[in-house]
Design an enzyme around this catalytic site. Structure first.
Site, mmCIF file in Angstrom:
data_model
loop_
_atom_site.group_PDB
_atom_site.id
_atom_site.type_symbol
_atom_site.label_atom_id
_atom_site.label_comp_id
_atom_site.label_asym_id
_atom_site.label_seq_id
_atom_site.Cartn_x
_atom_site.Cartn_y
_atom_site.Cartn_z
ATOM 1 C CB CYS A 141 2.255 -18.027 9.878
ATOM 2 S SG CYS A 141 0.890 -19.091 10.273
ATOM 3 C CB CYS A 199 7.376 -2.303 3.009
ATOM 4 S SG CYS A 199 7.608 -3.218 1.337
#
Length: 512
Positions: free
Chosen positions: A274, A465
């Site tokens: 998640c 990133c």
């Protein structure tokens, strides 16, 4: 008289005998409680509550000979199967034929274990407590984080850093203090699973890793416990009721287990959490509520009964319709856990010879680039700040290119000034064979390949990133596409990504 008639008569007689014995026990209990109350009243000078306004029962007592009416004027306290507050609290479900008195008594005498007190476990536990399940066990070794609060409804802002199990029990007690709550402040392991599971009637898998799911399922098969398993990610969820009915391994009439549905775990690199993929609160909440519903159905029908065929329920929040069901097969004839040829045994589980992490594969941190192809956030900050100064005086001059490979939705949450967004998903879709001739290359998304190829060869490309993993893979793909000009242009990544940037350089950078 036929043998069937004789059996019926014998059963009637046995029932009558048992009911007579039960009534005698009730009378003895009432007499004992009356003596206790009288003694207590004499000591305090008060009238015992059990003798106040107690009317004679209008119902006869059934015996083996029939019904014998109570003596005139005899005062008998009615012993109700539920407490007064239970009739009030559970009245809305008691009047339903699907629950009724029998179902409520089964709920009160049942014990349910919730493994994981997160997005699934919180709503599941709340509705089980609300329904009157007698005992609820909660296993979780984590503490409450602020990022949990949008979906884990038993926790609150005031309980950040508190053990999740303690936070959940505090909320559950305020909801229903009559339920017994049993905390387990630890992560589930093979060494403790069987001892804990053995104390419960139904197990709920509210975890988020393949290794945990296999361990929980294997334990339920070995102990003959029904399992309600669910998962959720982004806007989708799935639900299964496994090992139902919970018959011994080798019995083909038992329900399939997790290994029947997924004999092999997914590739470790393909598993998205998640935290990485995102989750919408109502989605995981929906699946947790459905887990509670299926658990209530199992308990009220009777643990050993199952009239519903096994199925996989799929939920997609943005689809129409949002639900669809896939019929599952029965137990696999050669399942390693629930078949007659099962290799998953109690001894193997307790000895630790079943390594679930190894079976599912552990994802190691990506280390795809050489040290010369990477820079730390401290090193890049010096270049970034000097470049900012140059950009303020001469906006057209840029000494390097910073490529942020997060998806657009994350890039919009916060980014470094001057960076350009080329999602890693777009980079992956690009073809290496098509990049050798820019004129013949089909247009790519936003023309990013041509855009970078047309840069001056002395302008390096830095890739960043969120965590420093996708950036490494993106650098490799860019070099595969020939964007380094055969080694004339430097392309590298920023180690540990924007998370390290926030921790070491800019604490105001958004954390999510």
């Amino acid at each position: 008289m036929s043998s069937v008639d004789a059996q019926i008569v014998a059963l009637h007689a046995q029932i009558a005998s048992c009911e007579t014995q039960l009534q005698r026990l009730r009378d003895q209990l009432f007499e004992a409680e009356s003596h206790r109350d009288i003694s207590s009243g004499a000591a305090t000078g008060q009238t015992p509550l059990s003798l106040v306004n107690v009317a004679p029962s209008s119902h006869p007592t059934e015996t083996s000979e029939g019904f014998s009416h109570q003596e005139k004027g005899q005062k008998v306290a009615k012993i109700w199967p539920l407490d007064k507050h239970e009739y009030r609290r559970y009245g809305r479900q008691l009047i339903m034929s699907e629950i009724g008195l029998t179902g409520q008594l089964r709920l009160r005498s049942s014990a349910v274990l919730v493994v994981g007190v997160g997005g699934l476990g919180c709503p599941a536990a709340a509705y089980l407590a609300g329904a009157g399940v007698g005992t609820i066990g909660l296993i979780d070794g984590d503490t409450v984080e602020e990022s949990n609060l949008h979906r884990q409804i038993l926790h609150s802002t005031e309980r950040v850093d508190m053990a999740k199990v303690d936070s959940a029990i505090a909320s559950l007690k305020s909801l229903n203090p009559t339920v017994k709550y049993v905390p387990y402040h630890k992560r589930l392991t093979a060494e403790i699973a069987l001892d804990i599971f053995d104390q419960y009637d139904v197990i709920l898998d509210c975890t988020d890793t393949p290794a945990s799911r296999y361990l929980i399922s294997d334990s339920c098969v070995l102990l003959e416990k029904p399992l309600v398993s669910a998962s959720a990610l982004r806007t989708e969820g799935q639900l299964m009721v496994l090992n139902n009915p919970p018959l011994p391994a080798g019995n083909a009439q038992g329900g399939p287990c997790y290994r029947c549905v997924f004999p092999k775990p997914p590739p470790a690199a393909s598993v998205v959490s998640c935290g990485d993929g995102g989750i919408l609160g109502p989605v995981v909440g929906t699946m947790g509520v459905l887990q509670a519903l299926e658990t209530i159905k199992i308990i009220t029908k009777g643990i050993q009964r199952s009239s519903e065929p096994p199925s996989l329920l799929l939920f997609s929040a943005f689809s129409n319709p949002p639900f669809r069901s896939i019929r599952l097969r029965t137990r696999k004839a050669k399942c390693s856990a629930c078949s007659a040829q099962a290799t998953v045994t109690r001894e193997a589980l307790e000895s630790g010879s079943l390594d679930y992490v190894q079976f599912c594969g552990a994802v190691s941190p990506i280390d795809a680039l050489a040290a010369t192809e990477r820079v730390s956030v401290v090193e890049y900050s010096r270049l970034y700040n000097s470049s900012d100064a140059a950009m303020n005086t001469q906006p057209s001059i840029k000494e390097h290119i910073l490529v942020d490979v997060r998806e657009k939705v994350q890039f919009e949450l916060g980014n470094l000034e001057g960076s350009i967004n080329i999602p890693y998903s777009a980079i992956c879709r690009s073809s290496a064979t098509a990049s050798t001739d820019p004129l013949s290359q089909p247009p790519s998304e936003d023309g990013w390949v041509a855009q970078l190829r047309n840069l001056a060869e002395d302008r390096p490309i830095y890739v960043v990133c969120r965590l420093g993993n996708d950036s490494q893979l993106a650098v490799g793909k860019m070099k595969e596409l020939g964007l380094d000009g055969g080694g004339t242009r430097w392309i590298g990544d920023i180690r540990d990504g924007l998370r390290a940037w926030r921790k070491r350089i800019d604490p105001d950078f958004p954390e999510y």
